[in-house]
Design a protein around this motif. Structure first.
Motif, mmCIF file in Angstrom:
data_model
loop_
_atom_site.group_PDB
_atom_site.id
_atom_site.type_symbol
_atom_site.label_atom_id
_atom_site.label_comp_id
_atom_site.label_asym_id
_atom_site.label_seq_id
_atom_site.Cartn_x
_atom_site.Cartn_y
_atom_site.Cartn_z
ATOM 1 N N GLY A 95 28.494 22.562 38.916
ATOM 2 C CA GLY A 95 29.425 22.771 40.007
ATOM 3 C C GLY A 95 29.095 24.027 40.775
ATOM 4 O O GLY A 95 28.112 24.713 40.498
ATOM 5 N N THR A 96 29.929 24.352 41.760
ATOM 6 C CA THR A 96 29.738 25.522 42.606
ATOM 7 C C THR A 96 30.895 26.490 42.407
ATOM 8 O O THR A 96 32.063 26.093 42.464
ATOM 9 N N VAL A 97 30.568 27.759 42.172
ATOM 10 C CA VAL A 97 31.577 28.811 42.028
ATOM 11 C C VAL A 97 31.339 29.850 43.115
ATOM 12 O O VAL A 97 30.211 30.299 43.317
ATOM 13 N N ARG A 98 32.391 30.230 43.806
ATOM 14 C CA ARG A 98 32.303 31.213 44.890
ATOM 15 C C ARG A 98 32.768 32.572 44.364
ATOM 16 O O ARG A 98 33.877 32.683 43.849
ATOM 17 N N LEU A 99 31.911 33.566 44.516
ATOM 18 C CA LEU A 99 32.187 34.895 43.959
ATOM 19 C C LEU A 99 32.087 35.943 45.053
ATOM 20 O O LEU A 99 31.164 35.911 45.863
ATOM 21 N N THR A 100 33.036 36.877 45.073
ATOM 22 C CA THR A 100 33.027 37.935 46.079
ATOM 23 C C THR A 100 33.107 39.302 45.419
ATOM 24 O O THR A 100 33.753 39.472 44.382
ATOM 25 N N CYS A 101 32.432 40.285 46.019
ATOM 26 C CA CYS A 101 32.459 41.669 45.545
ATOM 27 C C CYS A 101 31.929 42.555 46.665
ATOM 28 O O CYS A 101 31.506 42.055 47.702
ATOM 29 N N THR A 102 31.949 43.863 46.459
ATOM 30 C CA THR A 102 31.377 44.761 47.452
ATOM 31 C C THR A 102 29.858 44.755 47.327
ATOM 32 O O THR A 102 29.305 44.344 46.300
ATOM 33 N N ASP A 141 38.965 31.356 49.670
ATOM 34 C CA ASP A 141 37.566 31.328 50.071
ATOM 35 C C ASP A 141 36.656 31.682 48.903
ATOM 36 O O ASP A 141 35.436 31.536 48.998
ATOM 37 N N ALA A 142 37.242 32.204 47.823
ATOM 38 C CA ALA A 142 36.465 32.587 46.645
ATOM 39 C C ALA A 142 37.238 32.203 45.393
ATOM 40 O O ALA A 142 38.463 32.048 45.415
ATOM 41 N N ASP A 143 36.509 32.044 44.286
ATOM 42 C CA ASP A 143 37.118 31.689 43.006
ATOM 43 C C ASP A 143 37.226 32.894 42.071
ATOM 44 O O ASP A 143 38.136 32.972 41.250
ATOM 45 N N ILE A 144 36.263 33.819 42.193
ATOM 46 C CA ILE A 144 36.219 35.007 41.338
ATOM 47 C C ILE A 144 35.933 36.217 42.226
ATOM 48 O O ILE A 144 35.149 36.126 43.171
ATOM 49 N N ALA A 145 36.555 37.345 41.893
ATOM 50 C CA ALA A 145 36.295 38.591 42.613
ATOM 51 C C ALA A 145 36.052 39.721 41.626
ATOM 52 O O ALA A 145 36.689 39.785 40.572
ATOM 53 N N LEU A 146 35.113 40.602 41.962
ATOM 54 C CA LEU A 146 34.906 41.866 41.254
ATOM 55 C C LEU A 146 35.375 42.960 42.188
ATOM 56 O O LEU A 146 34.818 43.125 43.270
ATOM 57 N N ARG A 147 36.407 43.716 41.776
ATOM 58 C CA ARG A 147 37.014 44.678 42.682
ATOM 59 C C ARG A 147 37.269 46.014 41.985
ATOM 60 O O ARG A 147 37.732 46.058 40.843
ATOM 61 N N LEU A 148 36.987 47.116 42.699
ATOM 62 C CA LEU A 148 37.350 48.452 42.247
ATOM 63 C C LEU A 148 38.755 48.739 42.760
ATOM 64 O O LEU A 148 38.961 48.898 43.965
ATOM 65 N N THR A 149 39.729 48.764 41.865
ATOM 66 C CA THR A 149 41.117 48.962 42.271
ATOM 67 C C THR A 149 41.944 49.407 41.074
ATOM 68 O O THR A 149 41.622 49.082 39.925
ATOM 69 N N TRP A 262 37.851 45.572 38.172
ATOM 70 C CA TRP A 262 38.574 44.375 37.738
ATOM 71 C C TRP A 262 37.793 43.110 38.062
ATOM 72 O O TRP A 262 37.216 42.973 39.144
ATOM 73 N N LEU A 263 37.814 42.193 37.108
ATOM 74 C CA LEU A 263 37.293 40.836 37.287
ATOM 75 C C LEU A 263 38.509 39.940 37.449
ATOM 76 O O LEU A 263 39.338 39.841 36.533
ATOM 77 N N LEU A 264 38.646 39.291 38.604
ATOM 78 C CA LEU A 264 39.876 38.583 38.950
ATOM 79 C C LEU A 264 39.613 37.142 39.375
ATOM 80 O O LEU A 264 38.543 36.817 39.903
ATOM 81 N N THR A 265 40.612 36.304 39.154
ATOM 82 C CA THR A 265 40.554 34.924 39.618
ATOM 83 C C THR A 265 41.970 34.438 39.890
ATOM 84 O O THR A 265 42.948 35.123 39.585
ATOM 85 N N ARG A 266 42.089 33.263 40.493
ATOM 86 C CA ARG A 266 43.399 32.669 40.749
ATOM 87 C C ARG A 266 43.856 31.883 39.524
ATOM 88 O O ARG A 266 43.019 31.314 38.806
ATOM 89 N N PRO A 267 45.155 31.800 39.278
ATOM 90 C CA PRO A 267 45.638 31.038 38.118
ATOM 91 C C PRO A 267 45.169 29.590 38.100
ATOM 92 O O PRO A 267 44.865 29.036 37.048
ATOM 93 N N ASP A 268 45.097 28.957 39.291
ATOM 94 C CA ASP A 268 44.703 27.551 39.330
ATOM 95 C C ASP A 268 43.244 27.341 38.947
ATOM 96 O O ASP A 268 42.849 26.229 38.569
ATOM 97 N N CYS A 269 42.419 28.417 39.022
ATOM 98 C CA CYS A 269 40.996 28.288 38.687
ATOM 99 C C CYS A 269 40.750 28.207 37.181
ATOM 100 O O CYS A 269 39.647 27.869 36.751
ATOM 101 N N ARG A 270 41.786 28.532 36.371
ATOM 102 C CA ARG A 270 41.591 28.507 34.928
ATOM 103 C C ARG A 270 41.403 27.098 34.381
ATOM 104 O O ARG A 270 41.023 26.917 33.237
ATOM 105 N N ALA A 271 41.650 26.099 35.237
ATOM 106 C CA ALA A 271 41.438 24.706 34.816
ATOM 107 C C ALA A 271 40.015 24.239 35.096
ATOM 108 O O ALA A 271 39.641 23.128 34.711
#
Length: 296
Positions: A95-102, A141-149, A262-271
């Protein structure tokens, strides 16, 4: 008259979309140029629709051709996943996973991590984008994010991968020529107004309110590159400083300015097994000091 598309038709469209020229498409399909030309003309006639427009830039796909090419690409990925599954004798993550970070996290932390574990997932496709906010996840627009916060949004789930501290750094070349007695008098490199609340900016303004940076950049990656080039000093996160990054530390920024990765995702992506697999691999591969977080 209704024409039924065949696999060869989709392969033809995908090759020309990717190649943008008859010659490159012919190379991808391992046929001669005249065969590609005749096949496209024959397919357009059968469909009664134009698929490509000829221009100086090559063969540009119409919206129909672009849509068919995307479907052909998904079919190609599914076939590849099936082949890998047969070879490995078990279920394959695909499958395809969309990942965003700086940009800085991408180049310094994410790419080395991906290089370690992605070869084990040949059927998994990643789409990478760089940004500095959470809008990607909020807009889906993304499934996973790496964020400094220090305050990840409450509607997201994730894991803290560690704490990031900051240091005043410079290249050995700059240090060999600069008078280091007074940091305030040196040439400063800093983020521009695109990052007004960045910890490096907040600390500099509090500690050296009279400093006007000689160079301002719209990303921390650019700040680090200018520092490595010997143009001045910069406040950088610890994962971008040190001898491995070609920089020497001049002073530490107080811990009160530390931030968390932080490594983050949406709750619906856990499926989604593809998202969960990539999330877990990244959590294992990227660790910065003490880590904890909200179970995903």
């Amino acid at each position: 008259m209704h024409y039924r598309l065949e696999h060869a038709d989709l392969s033809l469209i995908l090759a020309l979309v990717r190649g943008r020229s008859l010659a490159r498409a012919a190379g991808l399909l391992k046929v001669d140029v005249s065969t590609v030309f005749r096949s496209v003309r024959r397919l357009e006639a059968a469909l009664g629709r134009q698929l490509f427009e000829k221009s100086r830039a090559g063969y540009l796909p119409t919206s129909l051709a672009q849509s068919l090419a995307e479907q052909a690409e998904r079919a190609e990925q599914a076939l590849e996943a099936a082949c890998v599954s047969l070879e490995q004798g078990g279920e394959v993550i695909s499958g395809t996973v969309r990942l965003t970070c700086t940009a800085s996290v991408l180049h310094v932390l994410l790419l080395p991590a991906l290089a370690r574990f992605m070869p084990a997932y040949p059927a998994l496709t990643l789409e990478l984008s760089t940004s500095n906010d959470f809008a990607n996840l909020n807009r889906r627009d993304a499934d996973i994010a790496l964020r400094l916060t220090d305050s990840p949004p409450e509607h997201l789930v994730g894991r803290c991968l560690g704490t990031v501290s900051y240091r005043v750094c410079a290249s050995p070349a700059y240090l060999s020529t600069a008078a280091l007695g007074d940091l305030e008098r040196l040439a400063w490199i800093a983020p521009d107004d695109f990052l007004p609340d960045h910890p490096s900016v907040s600390w500099r303004r509090q500690r050296f309110p009279g400093v006007v940076p000689n160079y301002r950049c719209n990303s921390m990656l650019s700040v680090a590159e200018l520092a490595r080039a010997g143009l001045g000093i910069a406040v950088l996160p610890d994962f971008m400083s040190g001898e491995q990054q070609g920089l020497q530390s001049l002073a530490d920024v107080p811990p009160s300015y530390d931030t968390a990765l932080w490594l983050l995702t949406r709750p619906d992506c856990r499926a989604l097994r593809s998202v969960v697999t990539l999330f877990d691999e990244l959590a294992r591969a990227i660790r910065l000091g003490h880590a904890g977080g909200i179970p995903a």
